[in-house]
Design an enzyme around this catalytic site. Structure first.
Site, short mmCIF file in Angstrom:
data_model
loop_
_atom_site.label_atom_id
_atom_site.label_comp_id
_atom_site.label_asym_id
_atom_site.label_seq_id
_atom_site.Cartn_x
_atom_site.Cartn_y
_atom_site.Cartn_z
N GLU A 57 56.03 21.72 58.31
CA GLU A 57 55.78 20.91 57.12
C GLU A 57 54.63 19.95 57.38
O GLU A 57 54.54 19.35 58.46
CB GLU A 57 57.05 20.17 56.73
CG GLU A 57 57.95 21.14 56.00
CD GLU A 57 59.41 20.87 56.14
OE1 GLU A 57 59.76 19.93 56.86
OE2 GLU A 57 60.18 21.61 55.53
N HIS B 16 67.38 16.40 61.79
CA HIS B 16 68.28 17.41 61.21
C HIS B 16 69.46 17.74 62.14
O HIS B 16 69.58 18.88 62.58
CB HIS B 16 67.51 18.71 60.93
CG HIS B 16 66.35 18.55 59.99
ND1 HIS B 16 65.34 19.47 59.88
CD2 HIS B 16 66.05 17.58 59.10
CE1 HIS B 16 64.47 19.08 58.96
NE2 HIS B 16 64.88 17.92 58.49
N ASN C 184 64.72 22.45 56.09
CA ASN C 184 65.41 21.16 55.98
C ASN C 184 66.79 21.37 55.34
O ASN C 184 66.92 22.17 54.42
CB ASN C 184 64.61 20.21 55.11
CG ASN C 184 63.13 20.35 55.33
OD1 ASN C 184 62.58 21.42 55.14
ND2 ASN C 184 62.48 19.30 55.74
P1 FDA Z 1 74.67 12.11 55.88
O1 FDA Z 1 74.16 11.72 57.21
O2 FDA Z 1 73.73 12.20 54.75
O3 FDA Z 1 75.78 11.05 55.44
C1 FDA Z 1 76.80 10.60 56.28
C2 FDA Z 1 77.20 9.20 55.84
O4 FDA Z 1 78.44 8.87 56.43
C3 FDA Z 1 76.21 8.12 56.26
O5 FDA Z 1 75.95 7.29 55.14
C4 FDA Z 1 76.94 7.37 57.36
O6 FDA Z 1 76.59 6.00 57.42
C5 FDA Z 1 78.39 7.55 56.96
N1 FDA Z 1 79.34 7.52 58.08
C6 FDA Z 1 79.26 8.17 59.25
N2 FDA Z 1 80.35 7.96 60.02
C7 FDA Z 1 81.14 7.14 59.29
C8 FDA Z 1 82.41 6.54 59.55
N3 FDA Z 1 83.08 6.74 60.69
N4 FDA Z 1 82.94 5.73 58.59
C9 FDA Z 1 82.27 5.50 57.42
N5 FDA Z 1 81.07 6.05 57.13
C10 FDA Z 1 80.52 6.86 58.05
N6 FDA Z 1 66.71 16.88 55.02
C11 FDA Z 1 66.15 17.61 54.04
O7 FDA Z 1 66.77 18.55 53.56
N7 FDA Z 1 64.88 17.31 53.61
C12 FDA Z 1 64.14 16.31 54.15
O8 FDA Z 1 63.01 16.05 53.72
C13 FDA Z 1 64.73 15.54 55.20
N8 FDA Z 1 64.03 14.54 55.81
C14 FDA Z 1 64.68 13.67 56.68
C15 FDA Z 1 64.02 12.54 57.15
C16 FDA Z 1 64.72 11.60 57.91
C17 FDA Z 1 64.01 10.38 58.41
C18 FDA Z 1 66.09 11.82 58.21
C19 FDA Z 1 66.87 10.83 59.01
C20 FDA Z 1 66.73 12.95 57.75
C21 FDA Z 1 66.04 13.90 57.00
N9 FDA Z 1 66.67 15.03 56.49
C22 FDA Z 1 66.05 15.82 55.56
C23 FDA Z 1 68.04 15.37 56.90
C24 FDA Z 1 69.08 15.03 55.85
O9 FDA Z 1 68.94 13.69 55.41
C25 FDA Z 1 70.46 15.27 56.47
O10 FDA Z 1 70.54 16.63 56.83
C26 FDA Z 1 71.58 14.96 55.49
O11 FDA Z 1 71.52 13.61 55.08
C27 FDA Z 1 72.93 15.24 56.11
O12 FDA Z 1 73.91 15.15 55.12
P2 FDA Z 1 75.42 14.92 55.48
O13 FDA Z 1 76.22 15.01 54.23
O14 FDA Z 1 75.77 15.81 56.60
O15 FDA Z 1 75.52 13.42 56.07
#
Ligand code: FDA
Length: 509
Positions: free
Chosen positions: A355, A441, A479
């Site tokens: 990308e 990721h 992604n």
């Molecule tokens: P996600 O991580 O979204 O959510 C989990 C939530 O649970 C968080 O808010 C966390 O704080 C909370 N949590 C965790 N443990 C907990 C606990 N014990 N108690 C209470 N709350 C808790 N993907 C994509 O498809 N396109 C893109 O362009 C990008 N770009 C990108 C950039 C950057 C900087 C990052 C960090 C990530 C990406 N991603 C991405 C990845 C994408 O954001 C990621 O794959 C998803 O957010 C994952 O979704 P989930 O539902 O798995 O969890």
């Protein structure tokens, strides 16, 4: 401590969690969501909810004394990161020795900080990665549903071709072409209508004002504007922010979850115990796996299997940058929202999906920066330290080598075709061309069909479900959030029909 009870409890507010809460609530099930991060609605002293990338403050970073940006240096100088006060900021980096994991913290999870790229994986690769999932159903029903729910849109091609904000993408496209590679447009959840108004000076700037990984003040269709807004609109969903689930134990027909409450500065406000019938874990690959590992290792859920904690991978992420020749400037003005990818996934030896990402420094840098997604077969395993109560990751530096080999083969070709070289100064103090020690990721830890059944039901227990990126075994080729959303749509439909609604009917009769 109190003795609250809810029929359905969802840990987390990211993609898997948000889908699950919405569909439960639409079916009439009262649902509580727990989120360890903040609800990002209150403006700071500058009148903005989020800070930009060039002047990060405490809102940027989850409890650190310094920001921890992915591209950490310029000319090897430590000019990117800033000292900050420890605070419940929106972007976390969890360090595990040879691998660090970036994750969003706050109501909306990763949707608050990610690049918004909404990419559907190749059918053939999804079949390979999740062999027990019916791909016809995924592409026919759940991907379209997820894309609609997420409000995915695409950049206007004519505008893209003319705007200064995407010169960096066009330059990189031309150079890919010289190396024999085509590019594809990538859809996004950033509202491109808003972006065009930003460019025309008719709307407040966000993507065009260096906002992205620490949140966007405008334009981003994060989950709080889409799935979570719809879930709250049902009147059946409550979100408790700054509530961290720390322990799970069985209770009656369901579970009791121990929850630590704190304020945004990290001060502990006490512990709550919340009972539920159905427990859905959507804390992301790390958050969900840690809760289940802890439950297994401390003996509160002793029937959890060895598969919990296995099958983790960084989706083959590698970042790299090329130094362009002076006659190919990439522009002082760069939109933070990436819209082009170079698709070389068909390369039989070194498949790469690269990308084209911005360097929104506000000055001309002549840099082309890339996030390469490669096919790395290596997998990591999570461990649990009973003494500290914390999770570790077994991932050796050498395990990133297959990813770097593919990235190198691909970008060497790009450099040869364009008479250019790598930038060695962007990823910390020692010269290196490839950043292979962090991922955006994180995938896996509770893999579908291994740690869970084919619909995310955790093996060994009833009414306990995994809904998020922990289900995907380490690699997806693109992604991940559209796939995480679509898989959650698929799983919750089945679980509602077979588990949740029959239990509710039994209660009533
Ligand atoms: P996600 O991580 O979204 O959510 C989990 C939530 O649970 C968080 O808010 C966390 O704080 C909370 N949590 C965790 N443990 C907990 C606990 N014990 N108690 C209470 N709350 C808790 N993907 C994509 O498809 N396109 C893109 O362009 C990008 N770009 C990108 C950039 C950057 C900087 C990052 C960090 C990530 C990406 N991603 C991405 C990845 C994408 O954001 C990621 O794959 C998803 O957010 C994952 O979704 P989930 O539902 O798995 O969890």
């Amino acid at each position: 401590r109190d003795g609250a009870y809810v029929p359905a409890l969802v840990v987390g507010t990211g993609y898997g969690a948000a889908v699950t809460a919405l569909r439960l609530a639409e079916a009439g099930v009262r649902t509580l969501m727990l989120e360890m991060g903040q609800l990002w609605t209150r403006p700071g002293p500058d009148g903005k909810v989020f800070c930009g990338m060039l002047a990060p403050d405490r809102r940027s970073t989850w409890f650190r004394r310094r920001t921890a940006a992915p591209m950490a240096s310029f000319l090897w100088l430590d000019v990117v990161d800033r000292p900050v006060e420890p605070y419940a900021g929106v972007l976390d980096r969890v360090d595990f020795g040879a691998m660090s994991v970036y994750a969003g913290r706050g109501v909306g999870g990763g949707s608050l900080v990610n690049g918004g790229m909404a990419v559907v994986p190749r059918r053939s690769y999804l079949r390979e990665v999740l062999p027990r999932v019916d791909v016809r159903e995924m592409y026919g029903r759940y991907f379209p549903r997820a894309r609609a729910g997420l409000r995915v849109n695409g950049v206007d091609r004519a505008w893209f071709e003319g705007t200064e904000w995407y010169r960096y993408s066009r330059v990189a496209r031309e150079q890919a072409g010289r190396a024999g590679h085509g590019t594809v447009f990538l859809d996004n959840v950033y509202d491109f209508g808003h972006m065009r108004r930003e460019a025309a000076g008719k709307a407040p700037k966000s993507a065009l004002a260096t906002e992205l990984i620490y949140g966007n003040n405008h334009g981003r269709m994060s989950l709080d504007k889409t799935y979570l807004a719809a879930a709250l609109g049902t009147g059946r969903v409550t979100v408790a922010a700054l509530h961290r689930a720390v322990a799970i134990r069985p209770h009656a027909d369901g579970y009791v979850v121990t929850v630590e409450r704190s304020d945004a500065s990290g001060r502990r406000l006490g512990t709550r115990e919340i009972a539920c019938r159905h427990l859905f874990l959507g804390g992301g690959s790390l958050g969900t796996t840690e809760l289940l590992l802890r439950a297994r290792e401390t003996g509160t859920l002793p029937r959890l299997g060895r598969e919990i904690g296995e099958g983790w991978g960084p989706n083959g992420n590698v970042m790299t940058a090329r130094a362009n020749l002076p006659l190919h400037p990439t522009g002082c003005h760069q939109s933070t929202v990436p819209v082009l990818g170079i698709d070389a996934w068909d390369d039989p030896r070194h498949p790469v999906f690269a990308e084209i990402t911005p360097v929104p420094a506000g000055i001309e840098t002549w840099i082309s920066l890339y996030l390469a997604i490669t096919r790395n077969p290596e997998r990591g395993t999570f461990t649990y330290d009973r003494r500290t109560g914390r999770m570790g990751l077994r991932w050796e530096h050498g395990q990133s080598k297959p990813a770097v080999r593919s990235a190198r083969a691909f970008f060497d070709r790009m450099n040869r075709a364009n008479g250019t070289d790598y930038r060695y100064d962007l990823f910390g103090p020692r010269p290196r061309a490839f950043a292979d020690d962090f991922t955006y990721h994180p995938l896996g830890g509770c893999v579908l069909g291994r740690a869970t059944d084919d619909y995310g039901r955790v093996k060994g227990y009833r009414h306990l479900y995994v809904t998020d990126g922990a289900l995907i075994p380490g690699s997806l080729g693109v992604n991940p959030f559209v796939t995480i959303t679509a898989l959650a749509e698929r799983n919750v439909e089945r679980v509602l029909r077979q588990d949740v609604l029959p239990a509710a009917r039994r209660d009533r009769s």
